[in-house]
Design an enzyme around this catalytic site. Structure first.
Site, short mmCIF file in Angstrom:
data_model
loop_
_atom_site.label_atom_id
_atom_site.label_comp_id
_atom_site.label_asym_id
_atom_site.label_seq_id
_atom_site.Cartn_x
_atom_site.Cartn_y
_atom_site.Cartn_z
N GLY A 1 4.94 -6.69 5.30
CA GLY A 1 4.93 -7.97 6.52
C GLY A 1 3.37 -7.88 6.52
CE LYS B 1 1.05 0.80 4.47
NZ LYS B 1 1.52 1.83 5.30
CB ALA C 1 11.91 -2.71 7.00
CG ASP D 1 -0.93 -0.60 7.92
OD1 ASP D 1 -1.63 -0.15 7.71
OD2 ASP D 1 0.81 -1.31 7.63
CB ALA E 1 1.46 -2.56 3.85
#
Length: 333
Positions: free
Chosen positions: A118, A14, A112, A170, A116
């Site tokens: 992860g 995103k 990271a 998220d 988003a």
């Protein structure tokens, strides 16, 4: 055969087109008002039946795979656990007797980077695990013996989002996809109309930024009345621009309250944004808590030109292009 059972699902990263950060709440989180759009960059999670009596494995391939944990701290691992426990409860089968699943993640979203990645892993894992357990897992003998064959009710989309919210703010949006207004911690969602596609160049920085540290720095800036610590305000103008589908109208409305603290912690991001402007980007913005920079462009061709120029200028660890919005999480096979 159970040993051959495999399910794959995808979910997209995103960009926060608008990210307004309120004051710290009693629970330690900040109240957010954000407009998400899903990007075409995606994560793919494949679940396969684990060998009996063997420990679950997590394998990661693709973009920055070496940076992704492969133990129980991995969000996809936690998502599979949530669905496995739910199936165990609804099927009346002890958890230790419930089939486990190995997890393979193919990454396409920067790690990271405030996009988003992860959370998209977790969203894809939730969708894949729902199909794995409630769609393809053999029913226990007790239900097979019922006349007509009793079904085990699968979690609804709403239940999946509630599970996702318990793992990360998220994740509900990564499940939903498209364009949405998020409030609370970002997990309370309302779909937003958006016309056409928007094109972006993406610049990543391998050094990464700590999300908690960026929020803490924002609080410090505000406490010190730093002139950079502005408030994003109301997103209604941006929502109107999305309905018109005009990137030039959208460009001046991009805003992120975390941008100033992110740049303060990593001043080189200012140089990346300057290179984007020089290359002709309509606007650039820190994505989420950073350090990824999203550069809005007039079209796909310009996005390639801007990504190339920023890369050649040496102002990013890597660059790519993407478009928004994209779909929500879904099973692909």
């Amino acid at each position: 055969m159970i040993g051959d059972m495999s399910v794959s699902a995808t979910a997209h990263g995103k960009i926060n087109l608008h990210l307004g950060v309120g004051d710290v709440r009693d629970d330690g989180y900040h109240e957010l008002t954000t407009v998400f759009q899903s990007v075409s960059l995606k994560e793919t999670v494949r679940l396969t039946a684990a060998s009996q009596n063997s420990a679950r494995t997590v394998n990661v391939a693709g973009h920055d795979a070496h940076l992704v944990p492969t133990d129980s701290s991995n969000l996809a691992w936690q998502a599979v656990d949530e669905i496995r426990k739910l199936w165990s409860e609804r099927a009346g089968v002890p958890l230790e007797e419930t089939m486990d699943a190995d997890i393979h993640i193919t990454k396409g979203v920067p790690v990271a980077g405030g996009m988003a990645g992860g959370s998209a892993d977790a969203a894809a894992a939730l969708v894949a695990a729902r199909e794995f357990y409630f769609g393809r897992h053999p029913r226990p003998q007790a239900t097979r013996n019922h006349r007509g064959g009793a079904s085990i009710p699968a979690p609804t989309d709403v239940e999946l989002r509630t599970m996702g919210a318990s793992l990360g703010a998220d994740i509900p949006f990564c499940l939903l996809g498209g364009t949405a207004l998020g409030t609370g911690k970002g997990e309370e969602l309302l779909s937003v109309m958006s016309k056409g596609s928007f094109h972006w160049a993406i610049a990543t920085d391998k050094r990464g930024l700590s999300t908690p540290k960026v929020f803490q720095h924002l609080d410090l800036q505000r406490a010190n009345a730093d002139r950079l610590a502005r408030r994003a305000g109301d997103p209604s103008g941006l929502q109107r621009a999305l309905m018109h589908g005009d990137p030039e109208e959208l460009a001046p409305l991009l805003v992120n309250d975390l941008q100033a603290p992110a740049i303060s912690l990593m001043p080189s991001l200012r140089e990346t944004m300057a290179a984007a402007k020089e290359a002709g980007a309509l606007a650039s913005i820190v994505s989420g808590s950073g350090p990824t920079i999203a550069m809005l462009c007039a079209d796909a061709e310009q996005a390639i030109d801007v990504a190339t120029a920023v890369s050649v200028a040496g102002k990013a660890s890597a660059t790519t292009t993407t478009s928004t919005p994209a779909s929500g999480a879904r099973v692909v096979k």
